[in-house]
Motif scaffolding. Structure first.
Motif, PDB file in Angstrom:
ATOM      1  N   ASP A  97      64.070 128.875  -4.277  1.00 29.63           N
ATOM      2  CA  ASP A  97      64.507 129.330  -5.596  1.00 29.63           C
ATOM      3  C   ASP A  97      63.748 128.634  -6.725  1.00 29.63           C
ATOM      4  O   ASP A  97      63.531 129.223  -7.785  1.00 29.63           O
ATOM      5  CB  ASP A  97      66.012 129.078  -5.768  1.00 29.63           C
ATOM      6  N   GLU A  98      63.359 127.381  -6.504  1.00 30.04           N
ATOM      7  CA  GLU A  98      62.619 126.664  -7.537  1.00 30.04           C
ATOM      8  C   GLU A  98      61.274 127.347  -7.809  1.00 30.04           C
ATOM      9  O   GLU A  98      60.838 127.444  -8.960  1.00 30.04           O
ATOM     10  CB  GLU A  98      62.402 125.206  -7.117  1.00 30.04           C
ATOM     11  N   ARG A 151      60.685 130.464  -7.359  1.00 28.37           N
ATOM     12  CA  ARG A 151      61.003 131.725  -8.050  1.00 28.37           C
ATOM     13  C   ARG A 151      61.179 131.469  -9.558  1.00 28.37           C
ATOM     14  O   ARG A 151      60.681 132.243 -10.391  1.00 28.37           O
ATOM     15  CB  ARG A 151      62.288 132.317  -7.440  1.00 28.37           C
ATOM     16  N   LYS A 152      61.854 130.389  -9.912  1.00 26.49           N
ATOM     17  CA  LYS A 152      62.035 130.048 -11.324  1.00 26.49           C
ATOM     18  C   LYS A 152      60.697 129.742 -11.983  1.00 26.49           C
ATOM     19  O   LYS A 152      60.492 130.037 -13.174  1.00 26.49           O
ATOM     20  CB  LYS A 152      62.969 128.840 -11.457  1.00 26.49           C
ATOM     21  N   GLU A 157      58.904 130.884 -15.597  1.00 24.16           N
ATOM     22  CA  GLU A 157      58.347 129.943 -16.569  1.00 24.16           C
ATOM     23  C   GLU A 157      56.891 130.268 -16.884  1.00 24.16           C
ATOM     24  O   GLU A 157      56.435 130.105 -18.027  1.00 24.16           O
ATOM     25  CB  GLU A 157      58.454 128.522 -16.027  1.00 24.16           C
TER      26      GLU A 157
END
Length: 303
Positions: free
Chosen positions: A279-280, A282-283, A287
């Motif tokens: 998920d990181e 994906r974030k 950004e």
């Protein structure tokens, strides 16, 4: 000179015979793939796709934790320029078939799709080399031997997102949703301003009954445009991505692989097919700005 016979699906029958492709190649491939997955000798799990549209560009994100274990050579690793790596003496269990004297079809070790295949040269060649007639003949013969629509990608050079130095093409089942190159409409006029695509690209439709000679001709034309674009952009490495289905071929000039390693974004990512570890990551795409990030990885469309 004797004429070459053309099969109903548009392939050169003489090429098929010369390469020695088994008549049941597709069935053989699925049987081996599924068997190795069941025995956990290759890594594949069915994953849920997240479709996300940004500025008219469709992304497909898939979280694949096993990618954190995938071996990726650093840009300056000596293995990128010498005979080494997983394709020189591959695990015999991973070999589906030899493709003539030049190539070997393997199941991929770390899979996102069913099936996911690798087509390396049998003798060491550089991943920074252009595809040649032998490469294109081999991959076209494999693609036309499948009823499953296949997508081929080739990551030429470190900045294209390649993970190994040994020349290899990749094939996998094409996604069900539309990829942006499919919006190209002509077999003669190169599409280079497809709406929503933020980076330079060159796409041609492939004739319905295309032969390997047609594929080589299309490849040469798009390659010339891509190299011209890289020179104009001041790029000294000359790296790029190639993607192809039975219906179209696309070239994408590349300037960098981006943060996160050489496999940060390869040809599949530039098509919008993004495999991420968690998920990181994906974030991080949010950004970086999605299509703005793709323009950074390639050459901005208006540069």
């Amino acid at each position: 000179m004797p004429s070459t016979r053309i099969s109903e699906n548009g392939a050169d029958e003489d090429d098929f015979k010369r390469l020695g492709l088994p008549a049941d190649l597709e069935a053989k491939t699925y049987a081996k793939f599924d068997s190795m997955v069941n025995e956990r000798r290759i890594f594949y799990d069915v994953t849920k796709a997240e479709l996300y549209s940004h500025n008219g560009f469709l992304f497909e994100f898939r979280i694949i934790p096993i990618l954190s274990r995938k071996p990726v050579l650093a840009p300056n690793d000596p293995g990128r320029i010498k005979s080494s790596g997983p394709f020189i003496n591959p695990n015999p269990d991973e070999v589906i078939t030899d493709i003539g004297q030049s190539h070997r079809l393997l199941v991929n070790k770390y899979c996102i799709y069913r099936p996911m295949l690798v087509l390396p040269t049998r003798e060491f060649a550089l991943q920074e080399d252009d595809l040649n007639t032998t490469d294109l003949t081999a991959v076209w013969a494999v693609m036309k031997s499948f009823s499953t629509p296949l997508l081929m990608i080739y990551n030429c050079g470190v900045n294209s997102g390649s993970s190994q130095g040994h020349k290899h093409l990749q094939l996998f089942a094409a996604p069900q949703h539309e990829l942006w190159p499919s919006r190209a409409t002509s077999e003669e006029d190169v599409a280079c301003r497809i709406p929503g695509v933020s980076f330079k690209h060159y796409v041609l439709r492939i004739p319905e009954r295309a032969t390997t000679r047609d594929i080589v001709r299309i490849h040469e034309r798009l390659l010339a445009l891509t190299k011209e674009a890289l020179v104009k952009a001041g790029d000294v490495d000359g790296d790029y991505n190639v993607a192809m289905t039975a219906e179209w071929m696309a070239f994408i000039p590349r300037r960098t692989f981006g943060p996160g390693g050489p496999n940060g974004c390869n040809a599949a990512g530039m098509l919008g097919l993004v495999a991420i570890k968690d998920d990181e990551e994906r974030k991080r795409w949010a950004e970086l700005g999605y299509t703005d990030y793709l323009a950074y990885l390639g050459v901005p469309i208006d540069a």
